[in-house]
Design a protein around this motif. Structure first.
Motif, PDB file in Angstrom:
ATOM      1  N   THR A 151       0.852  -1.187   0.000  1.00 55.78           N
ATOM      2  CA  THR A 151       0.000   0.000   0.000  1.00 55.78           C
ATOM      3  C   THR A 151       0.887   1.236   0.000  1.00 55.78           C
ATOM      4  O   THR A 151       2.046   1.184   0.432  1.00 55.78           O
ATOM      5  CB  THR A 151      -0.939   0.028   1.221  1.00 55.78           C
ATOM      6  N   ALA A 152       0.334   2.334  -0.486  1.00 49.56           N
ATOM      7  CA  ALA A 152       1.130   3.550  -0.634  1.00 49.56           C
ATOM      8  C   ALA A 152       0.370   4.761  -0.133  1.00 49.56           C
ATOM      9  O   ALA A 152      -0.872   4.805  -0.190  1.00 49.56           O
ATOM     10  CB  ALA A 152       1.522   3.752  -2.099  1.00 49.56           C
ATOM     11  N   LEU A 153       1.117   5.734   0.359  1.00 50.51           N
ATOM     12  CA  LEU A 153       0.583   7.035   0.749  1.00 50.51           C
ATOM     13  C   LEU A 153       0.614   7.907  -0.505  1.00 50.51           C
ATOM     14  O   LEU A 153       1.684   8.193  -1.046  1.00 50.51           O
ATOM     15  CB  LEU A 153       1.444   7.636   1.857  1.00 50.51           C
ATOM     16  N   VAL A 154      -0.567   8.317  -0.977  1.00 50.17           N
ATOM     17  CA  VAL A 154      -0.688   8.959  -2.290  1.00 50.17           C
ATOM     18  C   VAL A 154      -1.344  10.329  -2.159  1.00 50.17           C
ATOM     19  O   VAL A 154      -2.324  10.493  -1.408  1.00 50.17           O
ATOM     20  CB  VAL A 154      -1.520   8.068  -3.245  1.00 50.17           C
ATOM     21  N   MET A 161       2.752  18.813  -1.995  1.00 50.94           N
ATOM     22  CA  MET A 161       3.376  17.983  -0.964  1.00 50.94           C
ATOM     23  C   MET A 161       4.200  16.913  -1.680  1.00 50.94           C
ATOM     24  O   MET A 161       3.638  16.005  -2.308  1.00 50.94           O
ATOM     25  CB  MET A 161       2.309  17.350  -0.059  1.00 50.94           C
ATOM     26  N   ASN A 162       5.507  17.035  -1.610  1.00 49.18           N
ATOM     27  CA  ASN A 162       6.388  16.146  -2.356  1.00 49.18           C
ATOM     28  C   ASN A 162       7.093  15.109  -1.504  1.00 49.18           C
ATOM     29  O   ASN A 162       7.884  14.319  -2.014  1.00 49.18           O
ATOM     30  CB  ASN A 162       7.436  16.978  -3.107  1.00 49.18           C
ATOM     31  N   SER A 163       6.818  15.105  -0.219  1.00 48.51           N
ATOM     32  CA  SER A 163       7.430  14.130   0.678  1.00 48.51           C
ATOM     33  C   SER A 163       6.533  13.936   1.894  1.00 48.51           C
ATOM     34  O   SER A 163       5.615  14.737   2.151  1.00 48.51           O
ATOM     35  CB  SER A 163       8.817  14.605   1.134  1.00 48.51           C
ATOM     36  N   VAL A 164       6.823  12.891   2.651  1.00 54.65           N
ATOM     37  CA  VAL A 164       6.075  12.665   3.889  1.00 54.65           C
ATOM     38  C   VAL A 164       6.301  13.826   4.852  1.00 54.65           C
ATOM     39  O   VAL A 164       5.372  14.260   5.546  1.00 54.65           O
ATOM     40  CB  VAL A 164       6.503  11.332   4.536  1.00 54.65           C
ATOM     41  N   ALA A 247       5.222   7.505  -0.214  1.00 53.79           N
ATOM     42  CA  ALA A 247       5.889   6.407   0.494  1.00 53.79           C
ATOM     43  C   ALA A 247       5.052   5.145   0.368  1.00 53.79           C
ATOM     44  O   ALA A 247       3.854   5.202   0.072  1.00 53.79           O
ATOM     45  CB  ALA A 247       6.091   6.753   1.968  1.00 53.79           C
ATOM     46  N   VAL A 248       5.696   3.999   0.590  1.00 47.77           N
ATOM     47  CA  VAL A 248       4.985   2.730   0.696  1.00 47.77           C
ATOM     48  C   VAL A 248       5.038   2.278   2.151  1.00 47.77           C
ATOM     49  O   VAL A 248       5.920   2.695   2.908  1.00 47.77           O
ATOM     50  CB  VAL A 248       5.589   1.651  -0.228  1.00 47.77           C
ATOM     51  N   THR A 249       4.075   1.441   2.538  1.00 47.13           N
ATOM     52  CA  THR A 249       3.925   1.115   3.955  1.00 47.13           C
ATOM     53  C   THR A 249       4.630  -0.159   4.380  1.00 47.13           C
ATOM     54  O   THR A 249       4.659  -0.472   5.565  1.00 47.13           O
ATOM     55  CB  THR A 249       2.439   0.980   4.310  1.00 47.13           C
TER      56      THR A 249
END
Length: 348
Positions: A151-154, A161-164, A247-249
């Motif tokens: 899963t990914a944070l999209v 927003m280009n990063s966590v 990011a991916v989880t």
């Protein structure tokens, strides 16, 4: 008239004793033969248990046709059937976040002819309701994990927003600014996002949808700011540049998004979780039957055709022993209970 000398045919006590002895000896011959063949042994012709399986096997999918679980189940069923020598028939029983179909299998005969394909929601559900109709640990025999799905944070690139770290910063600057979407209350994307929030300190309001694709649509239009999703519904938009994965989880990077870091790489600990699919059977299913189903599933996962079809949905085939899968279920049930309790998520 024929004269018969009856004195020659008169029975004496000695003759009667010999006659009875001969009859007893003849009567004991079949018993001796049966005894030599193993009388009473369950592996003899007289009491042989039929080989499994001798009829079609039902594979219950507790979700609607056309979804990820259904697609995987049909791919597996097609490849498992030749190994098992019997058809594997899909039976979709959707409802209550998978509880209806799962309960049906929990109460089915433990003979190997009714199996259940489960997803990560199987271990999440006990933390969502006090009205569980079954115990996910005690009422099932684990067979094997069959696939994992990252899963990914999209986000929408227009959000800038280009990063966590950017997302965390926006949340800290204005805790009421961010909204996130999911496929519905209590679904795996919902609880995964709450786990991310708890681990990162992000504040965001949940917007539940009737399905993951609806959440993606509103993310594209800017009505919500981010989602945590499996890759299938978002991959075309990621490839087209219309969405961006921050990011991916999982515990490491995904081969489907090799340039996207894991949350752990970005300093967010405690979210090393992948979505998964697995096979279980009713509790009490004999170990030889469980192992035969497991072997058929693992054999199917090793085929090039199945690997290619899973890759098309950004999933990977994963085999395990029944013991390994059972341990994972036991471990994840309390973990997700703590997440849902802290977030106040309930279906009651």
């Amino acid at each position: 008239m024929l004269n018969i000398d009856r004195s020659k045919h008169t029975r004496t006590p000695g003759h009667d004793a010999q006659f009875r002895a001969r009859r007893l000896a003849l009567a004991l011959v079949p018993c001796a033969v049966l005894g030599a063949a193993g009388w009473g042994a369950p592996t003899t012709v007289l009491a042989q248990t039929p080989a499994y399986p001798v009829k079609p096997i039902r594979l219950v999918v507790p979700f609607a046709a056309g979804g990820g679980a259904d697609i995987l189940a049909r791919v597996l069923a097609e490849k498992m059937a030749p190994t098992l020598g019997q058809p594997v028939v899909i039976d979709n029983r959707p409802g209550a976040n998978g509880l209806l179909g799962s309960d049906l299998v929990a109460k089915a005969p433990a003979d190997g002819y009714t199996l259940l394909l489960i997803t990560s929601s199987f271990v999440v559900n006990p933390g969502l309701t006090r009205k569980m109709p079954f115990d996910p640990v005690k009422d099932f025999e684990a067979v094997s994990i069959v696939a994992s799905a990252p899963t990914a944070l999209v986000v929408n690139p227009a959000s800038k927003m280009n990063s966590v770290q950017d997302l965390v910063g926006v949340s800290k600057a204005d805790p009421k600014r961010l909204n996130y979407g999911s496929s519905g209350v209590g679904g795996f994307p919902h609880v995964m996002t709450e786990l991310f929030k708890a681990s990162s300190g992000v504040s965001a309001m949940h917007v539940p949808y009737k399905g993951g694709h609806d959440a993606v649509t509103d993310l594209l239009s800017g009505h919500i700011q981010f989602i945590v999703s499996d890759l299938t519904p978002v991959m075309p938009y990621l490839q087209a540049g219309k969405l961006k994965a921050l990011a991916v989880t999982g515990p490491g990077r995904s081969r489907y998004l090799p340039d996207v870091p894991s949350l752990a790489e970005m300093g967010i600990k405690g979210v090393n979780v992948l979505g998964w699919y697995g096979l279980v059977a009713p509790a009490g299913t004999p170990a030889p039957v469980v192992n035969k189903v497991r072997d058929a599933a693992v054999s199917a996962l090793e085929s090039a055709d199945v690997k290619a079809r899973l890759a098309a949905t950004a999933s990977d085939g994963v085999g395990s022993t029944p013991e390994q899968f059972a341990a994972r279920i036991r471990e994840e049930v309390p973990m997700w209970k703590s997440v849902t309790s802290a977030a106040g998520i309930t279906l009651d």
